[in-house]
Design an enzyme around this catalytic site. Structure first.
Site, PDB file in Angstrom:
ATOM      1  N   ARG A  83       0.836  -1.206   0.000  1.00  0.00           N
ATOM      2  CA  ARG A  83       0.000   0.000   0.000  1.00  0.00           C
ATOM      3  C   ARG A  83       0.869   1.254   0.000  1.00  0.00           C
ATOM      4  O   ARG A  83       0.553   2.249  -0.639  1.00  0.00           O
ATOM      5  CB  ARG A  83      -0.970  -0.024   1.182  1.00  0.00           C
ATOM      6  CG  ARG A  83      -2.031   1.080   1.088  1.00  0.00           C
ATOM      7  CD  ARG A  83      -3.133   0.908   2.098  1.00  0.00           C
ATOM      8  NE  ARG A  83      -2.632   1.007   3.457  1.00  0.00           N
ATOM      9  CZ  ARG A  83      -3.352   0.714   4.542  1.00  0.00           C
ATOM     10  NH1 ARG A  83      -4.607   0.296   4.420  1.00  0.00           N
ATOM     11  NH2 ARG A  83      -2.837   0.829   5.741  1.00  0.00           N
ATOM     12  N   LYS A 185      -2.456   6.500   1.405  1.00  0.00           N
ATOM     13  CA  LYS A 185      -2.303   6.981   2.782  1.00  0.00           C
ATOM     14  C   LYS A 185      -1.375   8.200   2.801  1.00  0.00           C
ATOM     15  O   LYS A 185      -0.251   8.145   3.308  1.00  0.00           O
ATOM     16  CB  LYS A 185      -1.788   5.835   3.659  1.00  0.00           C
ATOM     17  CG  LYS A 185      -2.378   5.867   5.055  1.00  0.00           C
ATOM     18  CD  LYS A 185      -2.227   4.530   5.733  1.00  0.00           C
ATOM     19  CE  LYS A 185      -2.375   4.624   7.223  1.00  0.00           C
ATOM     20  NZ  LYS A 185      -3.592   5.244   7.710  1.00  0.00           N
ATOM     21  N   GLU A 221     -16.146   6.350   4.450  1.00  0.00           N
ATOM     22  CA  GLU A 221     -15.457   5.804   5.626  1.00  0.00           C
ATOM     23  C   GLU A 221     -15.346   6.905   6.663  1.00  0.00           C
ATOM     24  O   GLU A 221     -15.864   8.004   6.463  1.00  0.00           O
ATOM     25  CB  GLU A 221     -14.079   5.271   5.221  1.00  0.00           C
ATOM     26  CG  GLU A 221     -13.151   6.316   4.627  1.00  0.00           C
ATOM     27  CD  GLU A 221     -11.749   5.767   4.365  1.00  0.00           C
ATOM     28  OE1 GLU A 221     -11.281   4.896   5.115  1.00  0.00           O
ATOM     29  OE2 GLU A 221     -11.103   6.243   3.415  1.00  0.00           O
TER      30      GLU A 221
HETATM   31  N1  PLP Z   1      -9.223   4.310   6.519  1.00  0.00           N
HETATM   32  C1  PLP Z   1      -8.400   5.289   6.906  1.00  0.00           C
HETATM   33  C2  PLP Z   1      -8.710   6.676   6.462  1.00  0.00           C
HETATM   34  C3  PLP Z   1      -7.292   4.992   7.718  1.00  0.00           C
HETATM   35  O1  PLP Z   1      -6.474   5.957   8.117  1.00  0.00           O
HETATM   36  C4  PLP Z   1      -7.063   3.664   8.115  1.00  0.00           C
HETATM   37  C5  PLP Z   1      -5.890   3.320   8.914  1.00  0.00           C
HETATM   38  O2  PLP Z   1      -4.915   2.854   8.445  1.00  0.00           O
HETATM   39  C6  PLP Z   1      -7.950   2.680   7.691  1.00  0.00           C
HETATM   40  C7  PLP Z   1      -9.012   3.031   6.897  1.00  0.00           C
HETATM   41  C8  PLP Z   1      -7.749   1.268   8.093  1.00  0.00           C
HETATM   42  O3  PLP Z   1      -6.752   0.650   7.345  1.00  0.00           O
HETATM   43  P1  PLP Z   1      -5.944  -0.583   7.934  1.00  0.00           P
HETATM   44  O4  PLP Z   1      -6.946  -1.616   8.275  1.00  0.00           O
HETATM   45  O5  PLP Z   1      -5.075  -1.001   6.815  1.00  0.00           O
HETATM   46  O6  PLP Z   1      -5.221  -0.081   9.117  1.00  0.00           O
HETATM   47  C1  COI Z   2      -4.208   3.146  11.512  1.00  0.00           C
HETATM   48  O1  COI Z   2      -5.221   2.544  11.850  1.00  0.00           O
HETATM   49  O2  COI Z   2      -3.093   2.604  11.465  1.00  0.00           O
HETATM   50  C2  COI Z   2      -4.253   4.527  11.106  1.00  0.00           C
HETATM   51  O3  COI Z   2      -3.358   4.977  10.452  1.00  0.00           O
HETATM   52  C3  COI Z   2      -5.376   5.359  11.527  1.00  0.00           C
HETATM   53  C4  COI Z   2      -4.916   6.588  12.209  1.00  0.00           C
HETATM   54  C5  COI Z   2      -6.067   7.507  12.227  1.00  0.00           C
HETATM   55  C6  COI Z   2      -4.397   6.327  13.580  1.00  0.00           C
END
Ligand code: PLP
Ligand code: COI
Length: 345
Positions: A83, A185, A221
């Site tokens: 990612r 991200k 989201e």
């Molecule tokens: N959506 C956003 C905007 C996020 O910052 C995060 C955190 O990483 C997620 C979703 C969840 O992603 P993940 O499950 O890969 O941590």
């Molecule tokens: C995560 O879940 O790792 C994120 O980056 C979300 C953040 C808002 C803490």
């Protein structure tokens, strides 16, 4: 096993605590250097660095766990590496090679092993890889030099109150543009959300639920997590959109629902009207930080839509998904192939 630091692990919130080591690699003249593990938590860059002027930065988030049998592991780091590659490509930043990326996470966690919270403490070691443009740029263009770093910090639950259902509100602000950077991200997405999150907190809500920026009819989201729903007939419904972050937790939950729990999964556009009509029995936020956090109510301009699972506890299906996901992460359940990266036996 390395002895743990003497911390009150159970009372940790989601905050920063300086740990011993962090990984640092610099990109110059078209190549990444070897990288080092450093004691120095401070970053020194030029006043005109690309990240300071034009926010050229991206990051990742994953966790390390102490398992029931005392191993140190992390969860699907290759997915985070991939990612971040996508984020870098979208932001005109150099990719830190995926295999080196995973190795750097392993090396950093090993160096900070005493900070990985004990099994059963409710805390985990949050790992934050990040990259930024480090040399001076004044015209709008990508930097030529970059720094890639990995810091770690022990954390507790993202939402105060742990597994208690939260209240989210429909945001009047957008977190992403229709053809923007919502699917990667980028630090800039989070800068966009800071006013919205403070405004939500000032008005008594835990988080913002963003609608699609083009039509404002579909669920996207929240600021830091994807959203999932469960219907009364036990189908997992997962919003699909080109402008949401492809959560690794969400993709893992979809796999668990289908392949382990034998549930029906519907990944599609989800209209906010479906929430208004009461078509969902359960709702949750999912992500590395959020794990699975139940949503009890969704507020929209003066009207509250109650999720039938209520404000007391997580609904039964989300609880099953939560137990399976965290069971795999903490080594209580067998993991699908490739999901667990062992850092120390
Ligand atoms: N959506 C956003 C905007 C996020 O910052 C995060 C955190 O990483 C997620 C979703 C969840 O992603 P993940 O499950 O890969 O941590
Ligand atoms: C995560 O879940 O790792 C994120 O980056 C979300 C953040 C808002 C803490």
């Amino acid at each position: 096993m390395v002895p743990k630091k003497d911390l009150d692990w159970g009372s940790l919130g989601f905050g920063y605590l300086k740990t011993d080591k962090r990984f640092i690699s610099n990109y110059k003249n078209g190549a990444w250097d070897e990288g080092v593990l450093s004691d120095d938590a401070n970053v020194v860059i030029n006043e005109c660095a690309g990240v300071l002027q034009y926010s050229q930065s991206c990051f990742e988030g994953l966790k390390a766990y102490t398992t029931e049998d005392g191993k140190i592991v992390c969860f699907r780091p290759d997915m985070n590496a991939e990612r971040m590659k996508n984020s870098c490509e979208r932001l005109e930043m150099p990719v830190f090679p995926v295999d080196r990326w995973v190795q750097a996470v392993v090396d950093t966690v090993r160096a900070d092993e005493a900070w990985v919270p004990p099994y059963g403490s409710g805390a985990t070691l949050y790992i934050r890889p990040y990259m930024f443009g480090s040399n001076p740029v004044i015209g709008v263009k990508p930097a030529d030099e970059y720094q890639f770093r990995i810091l770690t910090t022990p954390v507790g639950p993202y939402f105060k109150g742990g597994a208690k259902p939260i209240v989210i509100r429909i945001s009047d602000f957008d977190r992403a543009a229709p053809r923007g950077t919502g699917h990667v991200k980028a630090g800039l997405n989070y800068a966009m959300s800071l006013h919205a999150i403070m405004d939500a907190h000032r008005n008594g809500f835990n988080e913002n639920l963003y609608l699609d920026p083009a039509t404002r009819t579909k669920i996207e989201e929240t600021g830091g997590a994807n959203v999932i729903f469960v219907t009364p007939d036990n189908t997992l419904v997962v919003p699909k959109s080109p402008s949401i972050l492809p959560s690794i937790t969400r993709r893992s939950i979809v796999y668990i629902a289908k392949e382990i729990l034998g549930m029906k999964v519907d990944e599609r556009e989800v209209y906010f009207d479906e929430v208004k009509k009461g078509e969902f029995a359960e709702c949750g936020l999912c992500g590395t930080a959020a794990v699975i956090s139940p949503v009890g109510k969704i507020y929209d301009h003066g009207t509250e839509y109650d999720i039938p699972s209520g404000m007391e506890k997580m609904g039964p299906t989300l609880q099953k998904l939560y137990d399976t996901l965290t069971g795999i992460q903490m080594g209580r359940l067998e993991a699908p192939k490739g999901w667990i990266c062992v850092i120390d036996e």
